[in-house]
Design an enzyme around this catalytic site. Structure first.
Site, PDB file in Angstrom:
ATOM      1  N   GLU A 118      80.657  47.968 -33.152  1.00  0.00           N
ATOM      2  CA  GLU A 118      79.255  47.546 -33.105  1.00  0.00           C
ATOM      3  C   GLU A 118      78.286  48.565 -33.684  1.00  0.00           C
ATOM      4  O   GLU A 118      77.191  48.209 -34.127  1.00  0.00           O
ATOM      5  CB  GLU A 118      78.860  47.224 -31.658  1.00  0.00           C
ATOM      6  CG  GLU A 118      78.441  48.411 -30.798  1.00  0.00           C
ATOM      7  CD  GLU A 118      79.545  49.440 -30.587  1.00  0.00           C
ATOM      8  OE1 GLU A 118      79.219  50.634 -30.421  1.00  0.00           O
ATOM      9  OE2 GLU A 118      80.742  49.065 -30.585  1.00  0.00           O
ATOM     10  N   ASP A 141      83.766  45.559 -30.800  1.00  0.00           N
ATOM     11  CA  ASP A 141      83.738  46.978 -30.437  1.00  0.00           C
ATOM     12  C   ASP A 141      83.472  47.866 -31.650  1.00  0.00           C
ATOM     13  O   ASP A 141      83.375  49.078 -31.512  1.00  0.00           O
ATOM     14  CB  ASP A 141      85.059  47.368 -29.757  1.00  0.00           C
ATOM     15  CG  ASP A 141      84.969  48.703 -29.034  1.00  0.00           C
ATOM     16  OD1 ASP A 141      83.841  49.104 -28.689  1.00  0.00           O
ATOM     17  OD2 ASP A 141      86.015  49.347 -28.819  1.00  0.00           O
ATOM     18  N   ASP A 161      78.592  51.060 -24.014  1.00  0.00           N
ATOM     19  CA  ASP A 161      79.492  50.311 -24.882  1.00  0.00           C
ATOM     20  C   ASP A 161      80.726  49.848 -24.119  1.00  0.00           C
ATOM     21  O   ASP A 161      81.653  50.622 -23.894  1.00  0.00           O
ATOM     22  CB  ASP A 161      79.910  51.170 -26.084  1.00  0.00           C
ATOM     23  CG  ASP A 161      80.785  50.394 -27.057  1.00  0.00           C
ATOM     24  OD1 ASP A 161      80.778  49.147 -26.989  1.00  0.00           O
ATOM     25  OD2 ASP A 161      81.456  51.033 -27.880  1.00  0.00           O
ATOM     26  N   LYS A 170      86.911  46.972 -24.095  1.00  0.00           N
ATOM     27  CA  LYS A 170      87.705  48.195 -24.049  1.00  0.00           C
ATOM     28  C   LYS A 170      88.583  48.191 -22.801  1.00  0.00           C
ATOM     29  O   LYS A 170      88.207  47.626 -21.771  1.00  0.00           O
ATOM     30  CB  LYS A 170      86.790  49.432 -23.978  1.00  0.00           C
ATOM     31  CG  LYS A 170      85.924  49.684 -25.188  1.00  0.00           C
ATOM     32  CD  LYS A 170      85.045  50.900 -24.942  1.00  0.00           C
ATOM     33  CE  LYS A 170      84.101  51.176 -26.102  1.00  0.00           C
ATOM     34  NZ  LYS A 170      84.811  51.691 -27.288  1.00  0.00           N
ATOM     35  N   LYS A 215      72.605  55.902 -34.168  1.00  0.00           N
ATOM     36  CA  LYS A 215      73.231  54.862 -33.347  1.00  0.00           C
ATOM     37  C   LYS A 215      72.885  55.102 -31.883  1.00  0.00           C
ATOM     38  O   LYS A 215      73.136  56.175 -31.347  1.00  0.00           O
ATOM     39  CB  LYS A 215      74.752  54.897 -33.535  1.00  0.00           C
ATOM     40  CG  LYS A 215      75.530  53.975 -32.602  1.00  0.00           C
ATOM     41  CD  LYS A 215      77.030  54.181 -32.744  1.00  0.00           C
ATOM     42  CE  LYS A 215      77.819  53.406 -31.701  1.00  0.00           C
ATOM     43  NZ  LYS A 215      79.281  53.668 -31.790  1.00  0.00           N
ATOM     44  N   ASP A 249      77.529  56.773 -26.031  1.00  0.00           N
ATOM     45  CA  ASP A 249      77.513  56.151 -27.348  1.00  0.00           C
ATOM     46  C   ASP A 249      76.124  56.095 -27.968  1.00  0.00           C
ATOM     47  O   ASP A 249      75.950  55.499 -29.029  1.00  0.00           O
ATOM     48  CB  ASP A 249      78.115  54.739 -27.266  1.00  0.00           C
ATOM     49  CG  ASP A 249      78.942  54.387 -28.482  1.00  0.00           C
ATOM     50  OD1 ASP A 249      79.281  55.296 -29.256  1.00  0.00           O
ATOM     51  OD2 ASP A 249      79.256  53.195 -28.665  1.00  0.00           O
ATOM     52  N   ARG A 293      78.289  50.258 -36.417  1.00  0.00           N
ATOM     53  CA  ARG A 293      77.998  50.046 -37.839  1.00  0.00           C
ATOM     54  C   ARG A 293      77.052  48.853 -38.039  1.00  0.00           C
ATOM     55  O   ARG A 293      76.344  48.785 -39.038  1.00  0.00           O
ATOM     56  CB  ARG A 293      79.296  49.861 -38.617  1.00  0.00           C
ATOM     57  CG  ARG A 293      80.136  48.666 -38.209  1.00  0.00           C
ATOM     58  CD  ARG A 293      81.596  48.801 -38.609  1.00  0.00           C
ATOM     59  NE  ARG A 293      82.258  49.854 -37.832  1.00  0.00           N
ATOM     60  CZ  ARG A 293      83.555  50.156 -37.941  1.00  0.00           C
ATOM     61  NH1 ARG A 293      84.326  49.487 -38.801  1.00  0.00           N
ATOM     62  NH2 ARG A 293      84.084  51.109 -37.221  1.00  0.00           N
TER      63      ARG A 293
END
Length: 486
Positions: free
Chosen positions: A328, A326, A249, A256, A244, A267, A330
């Protein structure tokens, strides 16, 4: 180089030309005769109350030793892991010296001391106008037996892999967007026997990578997918790694809160990890094929961003209702796992800072591990040998129905239900792991999911060779797994 170069010596350290000497000491301290060459050391350590407890550090004065001297504790009957931690803790704290010599006053091989020194001596160049006291640029480690060439190469490769992850993840997102990250990946493997392919937004669109595109469409910096392939002629096994790579993010339109957004340059740890592991495998000339898939995007809010309730079509044709933008990671991993599965590797591993829930479940030291039991057991054994903490979590059959969406094949989140959030994410990812053959009833490709959201960043006090900040967790375990693959 962000970590010190490490060499070997079998000459007494009193005769070293180093700027400082670090002694790794086991407890109890000061009982019996002093170690050879260090007369009076036990009395000096007792005088300052040094016990040799793990990680304890003390500068000491020893008559007749003109070179600055420090000691670090390794605990009782230290094994290789304790020696690695001790050397790392010592190099972290013994600052202001260009060249440090290290010796263990207990039976020790060269490699764990050298690896700990290199890991603990890492330094990020940073952006400060005036740098604090620097860590050593050179380390000489004493051992009576010379290290093998394989050990020397491995220490440099593993330390370099850890440093690469720390450098990439610590760099502000301002200077490391998706295209920048892809460029850094190309630079990292330059000169190595590694093939690299970079898919830009047009290639991603033509290829049907709807998950990566959907996450990245809200940003002015378009997404990228980087595929790297190290394929030596003597490879007996193919391990695929998927990471990933969210370069920043914000949460997207599911924004967030401000405090949670701080540090979200982190991230992309998973993509940095799989890049670094493949690089180390190539440098060590391991006889295993390694492919790495870096799924890179900025998750930003804008008029173009994916909205809650939108449906994305991923690479394998699966439709996903995005209830939480959020969640994201996956979505980009779905495309990466599907792409990697097309090559039918013998083992498929994904690495991601995926869920805050994993921290609630396992804290900040254990990696959450899910997947097919035999593959998970292989990873856990490698992690044990590398002395990195990890714990297997289940993928409960009774939670599969939670993935259902009323309008798409899957939904990416359970809105209003925090129970088992990490397990839900693991089950979501499993859907995109391919089969070992075209037979619809064939078994899934052996797969391991590593959730490093809790362990990828150390927000607390330093310990062992681990500093505050990016940890590069799972790098050493994955290299160990590859090194033992046959």
């Amino acid at each position: 180089m962000p970590f010190p170069s490490v060499a070997h010596t079998d000459a007494p350290l009193r005769e070293s030309d180093a700027d400082a000497i670090l002694l790794v000491v086991a407890k109890p301290v000061g009982e019996g005769a002093d170690p050879e060459g260090w007369d009076g050391l036990g009395e000096a350590l007792r005088a300052v109350g040094f016990t040799g407890a793990p990680g304890s550090f003390q500068r000491v004065y020893l008559p007749g030793v003109a070179t600055p001297l420090a000691v670090v504790g390794a605990g009782t009957s230290p094994d290789a892991a304790a020696l690695r931690d001790a050397a790392g803790a010592g190099l972290r704290q013994l600052t202001g010296f260009e060249h440090v010599a290290v010796q263990a006053l207990t039976p020790a091989d060269w490699r764990p001391l050298a690896e700990g020194a290199a890991l603990g001596g890492y330094r990020f160049a940073g952006y400060k106008k005036e740098s604090p006291k620097t860590r050593a640029h050179r380390v000489t480690v004493f051992s009576s037996d010379a290290p093998t060439e394989d050990d020397v190469v491995a220490v440099a490769a593993v330390s370099g892999a850890v440093a690469l992850v720390k450098d990439l993840v610590t760099t502000p997102a301002e200077w490391l967007g998706p295209a920048d990250f892809a460029d850094e990946a190309v630079k990292a493997v330059a000169g190595l026997p590694v093939e690299v392919e970079v898919l830009d937004e047009e290639a991603l669109r033509d290829g049907g990578f709807g998950g990566i595109l959907g996450v990245g469409q809200g940003s002015d910096r378009p997404p990228r997918l980087v595929r790297l392939d190290y394929s030596p002629a003597d490879a007996q096994r193919h391990v695929a790694l998927v990471g990933k790579g969210i370069t920043f993010d914000t949460g997207g339109l599911s924004l967030k809160p401000p405090a949670s957004m701080v540090g979200m340059k982190y991230d992309m740890c998973g993509a940095a990890t799989v890049l670094a592991v493949l690089k180390a495998a190539a440098e060590m000339a391991l006889p295993v094929r390694v492919s790495a898939w870096l799924c890179i995007a900025d998750n930003m809010p804008s008029g173009r961003a994916t909205r809650p309730g939108d449906v994305l079509r991923t690479l394998d044709g699966t439709t996903v209702e995005v209830l939480n933008t959020d969640a994201e990671g996956r979505l980009v991993l779905a495309d990466g796992l599907a792409a990697a599965s097309r090559e039918r590797p013998d083992l498929l591993i994904d690495v991601a800072t995926l869920t805050g829930a994993i921290t609630i479940a396992l804290g900040n030291r254990h990696t959450g591990v899910m997947g097919e039991d035999e593959a998970v057991a292989e990873y856990l054994a490698a992690a044990s040998r590398a002395s990195e903490l990890a714990w297997q979590l289940p993928l409960p059959a009774h939670m599969v129905d939670d993935l259902d969406s009323p309008i798409a094949d899957l939904q990416n989140a359970k809105i209003g239900d925090p129970a088992g959030g990490s397990l839900f994410a693991g089950l979501f990812l499993r859907h995109f792991v391919g089969r070992v053959s075209d037979d619809a009833d064939a078994a899934r490709i052996p797969w391991v999911h590593l959730d490093i959201a809790g362990v990828g960043m150390n927000k607390g006090a330093p310990f062992g060779y681990t500093d505050k900040g990016v940890t590069a967790a799972t790098v050493r375990s994955l290299v160990e797994l590859l090194a033992s693959s046959r």
